[in-house]
Design a protein around this motif. Structure first.
Motif, mmCIF file in Angstrom:
data_model
loop_
_atom_site.group_PDB
_atom_site.id
_atom_site.type_symbol
_atom_site.label_atom_id
_atom_site.label_comp_id
_atom_site.label_asym_id
_atom_site.label_seq_id
_atom_site.Cartn_x
_atom_site.Cartn_y
_atom_site.Cartn_z
ATOM 1 N N MET A 1 0.696 -1.079 -0.183
ATOM 2 C CA MET A 1 -0.143 -0.123 0.058
ATOM 3 C C MET A 1 0.905 1.372 0.122
ATOM 4 S SD MET A 1 -2.548 1.042 2.779
ATOM 5 C CE MET A 1 -4.192 1.846 2.442
ATOM 6 N N ARG A 3 5.089 2.435 0.033
ATOM 7 C CA ARG A 3 6.407 2.162 0.087
ATOM 8 C C ARG A 3 7.223 3.484 0.282
ATOM 9 N NH1 ARG A 3 6.414 0.454 -4.900
ATOM 10 N NH2 ARG A 3 8.336 1.680 -5.624
ATOM 11 N N GLU A 23 8.107 -0.665 3.991
ATOM 12 C CA GLU A 23 6.845 -0.887 3.194
ATOM 13 C C GLU A 23 5.729 -1.163 4.097
ATOM 14 O OE1 GLU A 23 7.593 -3.401 -0.331
ATOM 15 O OE2 GLU A 23 5.461 -3.616 -0.450
ATOM 16 N N LYS A 25 1.848 -2.781 4.314
ATOM 17 C CA LYS A 25 1.110 -3.449 3.491
ATOM 18 C C LYS A 25 -0.705 -3.106 4.031
ATOM 19 C CE LYS A 25 4.601 -7.073 3.340
ATOM 20 N NZ LYS A 25 4.993 -7.311 4.533
ATOM 21 N N ARG A 26 -1.445 -3.336 2.956
ATOM 22 C CA ARG A 26 -2.633 -3.102 3.153
ATOM 23 C C ARG A 26 -3.254 -3.972 4.680
ATOM 24 N NH1 ARG A 26 -7.172 -0.143 0.792
ATOM 25 N NH2 ARG A 26 -5.607 0.570 -0.580
ATOM 26 N N GLN A 28 -2.462 -3.646 7.647
ATOM 27 C CA GLN A 28 -1.607 -3.853 8.984
ATOM 28 C C GLN A 28 -1.944 -2.621 9.965
ATOM 29 O OE1 GLN A 28 2.493 -3.581 7.215
ATOM 30 N NE2 GLN A 28 2.629 -5.621 7.771
ATOM 31 N N GLU A 61 0.152 3.172 -3.106
ATOM 32 C CA GLU A 61 -0.437 2.304 -4.232
ATOM 33 C C GLU A 61 0.193 2.390 -5.577
ATOM 34 O OE1 GLU A 61 -2.466 -0.013 -3.472
ATOM 35 O OE2 GLU A 61 -3.947 0.546 -2.042
ATOM 36 N N THR A 184 -5.790 0.429 7.586
ATOM 37 C CA THR A 184 -4.360 0.245 7.575
ATOM 38 C C THR A 184 -3.957 1.624 8.479
ATOM 39 O OG1 THR A 184 -4.517 -0.697 5.481
ATOM 40 C CG2 THR A 184 -2.356 0.134 6.269
#
Ligand SMILES: Nc1ncnc2c1ncn2[C@@H]1O[C@H](COP(=O)(O)OP(=O)(O)OP(=O)(O)O)[C@@H](O)[C@H]1O
Length: 309
Positions: A1, A3, A23, A25-26, A28, A61, A184
């Motif tokens: 999602m 970075r 990074e 992630k979606r 988390q 994204e 997230t």
């Protein structure tokens, strides 16, 4: 999602953020843990598009937020460390203001204010002026302001600083509930316990750098040999120490005020072997206490200083 790539921020000679990459992630709850001055707020401000990096890039994204920040900004919710509320307005008026800043109006805004005040537990106090609120209530309203437009990524900068334990627990549980509903979250803190309670994955920051990152288990594994077991027996002398040092995995044993401190690797194996050794020699255990390594020990191990120095 999200970075972060080789991000730097310099203020004159100060390297506030010094080449960090990670990074999120979606789905988390991602933690940024570090002492005051580590560079967490600066990193968060760049991700929130409030300040520009000196160097590096941030992708949401797959799209650089530096090139096209406006549409991305609308998908983020930012809870700043400094409370961004108008003290002479009511809670309702504050939410109404922040909702309209984020493009909400009419019935949709009214509905969202009611939903959000329910989430943050303030629905009974919305018509009171904010200067009558406790510190914890202000912090909760500050979070509510960031939730109105249903952000996909909520960025929280030390949201529990200076509040009572009850409000703090309420905020932590709200974070978990929001995450359960699909949001997230990036959560920054210098409180190890909060990050431990909330986060699936985290970065530990110090002096502008990421000094370790991964899941809690991966980080704790960096210091797994530091498991400490404190053992009080009916007998403690050099002979006992020598016997305990025979156990595989124990690399240090010493007597400290009638308690034997053992240091070793895997707790479960160690415990079984210690009990076997004690039984074999006919000693009696008076107390046994296991101190597993935690994120605090990781920080200490990597920097040589305590997290709250
Ligand atoms: N606008 C600024 N101008 C100059 N120096 C700054 C600025 N913002 C931050 N710094 C410096 O950058 C470093 C990192 O600060 P930052 O606020 O990002 O740390 P932090 O980990 O969020 O700590 P805290 O929780 O205390 O805010 C510090 O040395 C700070 O003094």
């Amino acid at each position: 999602m999200l970075r972060i790539e080789n991000l730097y921020k310099e203020f004159g000679n100060i390297k506030a953020v010094n080449n960090i990459s990670f990074e999120v992630k979606r789905g988390q709850v991602f933690g940024l843990l570090g002492p005051n001055g580590a560079g967490k707020s600066t990193a968060i401000s760049m991700i929130s598009t409030l300040i520009e990096p000196t160097k590096g890039d941030i992708f949401f994204e797959g799209k650089s937020i530096l090139k096209d920040s406006k549409p991305i900004r609308q998908r983020l919710g930012v809870v700043p460390q400094d409370i961004a509320l108008y003290p002479t307005l009511t809670g309702y008026e504050n939410l109404s203001f922040w909702g309209s800043v984020n493009g909400l109006k009419g019935q949709e805004l009214k509905n969202r204010i009611l939903e959000v005040s329910d989430i943050i537990g303030l629905n009974g106090r919305l018509n009171d002026r904010v200067d009558k609120y406790s510190g914890g209530m202000k912090r909760r309203l500050n979070i509510g302001a960031a939730l109105l437009h249903k952000p996909e990524l909520l960025i929280m900068d030390e949201p529990t600083v200076g509040i009572d334990p009850q409000s703090r627990n309420h905020i932590l549980d709200t974070v978990l509930e929001l995450n359960k509903q699909g949001m997230t979250i990036i959560y920054t803190s210098h409180y190890m316990e909060e990050v431990e309670y909330l986060c699936n994955e985290l970065c530990i920051m110090d002096e502008g750098n990421i000094i370790a990152s991964g899941t809690q288990q991966e980080l704790v594994d960096l210091v797994k040999e530091k498991t400490q077991i404190n053992l009080k027996l009916d007998k403690n002398d050099e002979e006992v120490i020598n016997h305990l040092m025979e156990i595989k995995g124990v690399y240090e044993a010493k007597i400290n005020e009638n308690v034997i401190n053992l240091f070793g690797s895997s707790t479960d194996v160690l415990l079984a072997d210690i009990i076997a050794k004690v039984t074999e020699n006919g000693w009696m255990i008076e107390t046994i206490d296991v101190k597993k390594p935690n994120l605090e020990s990781v920080f200490l191990h990597l920097t040589g200083k305590a997290l709250r120095d």
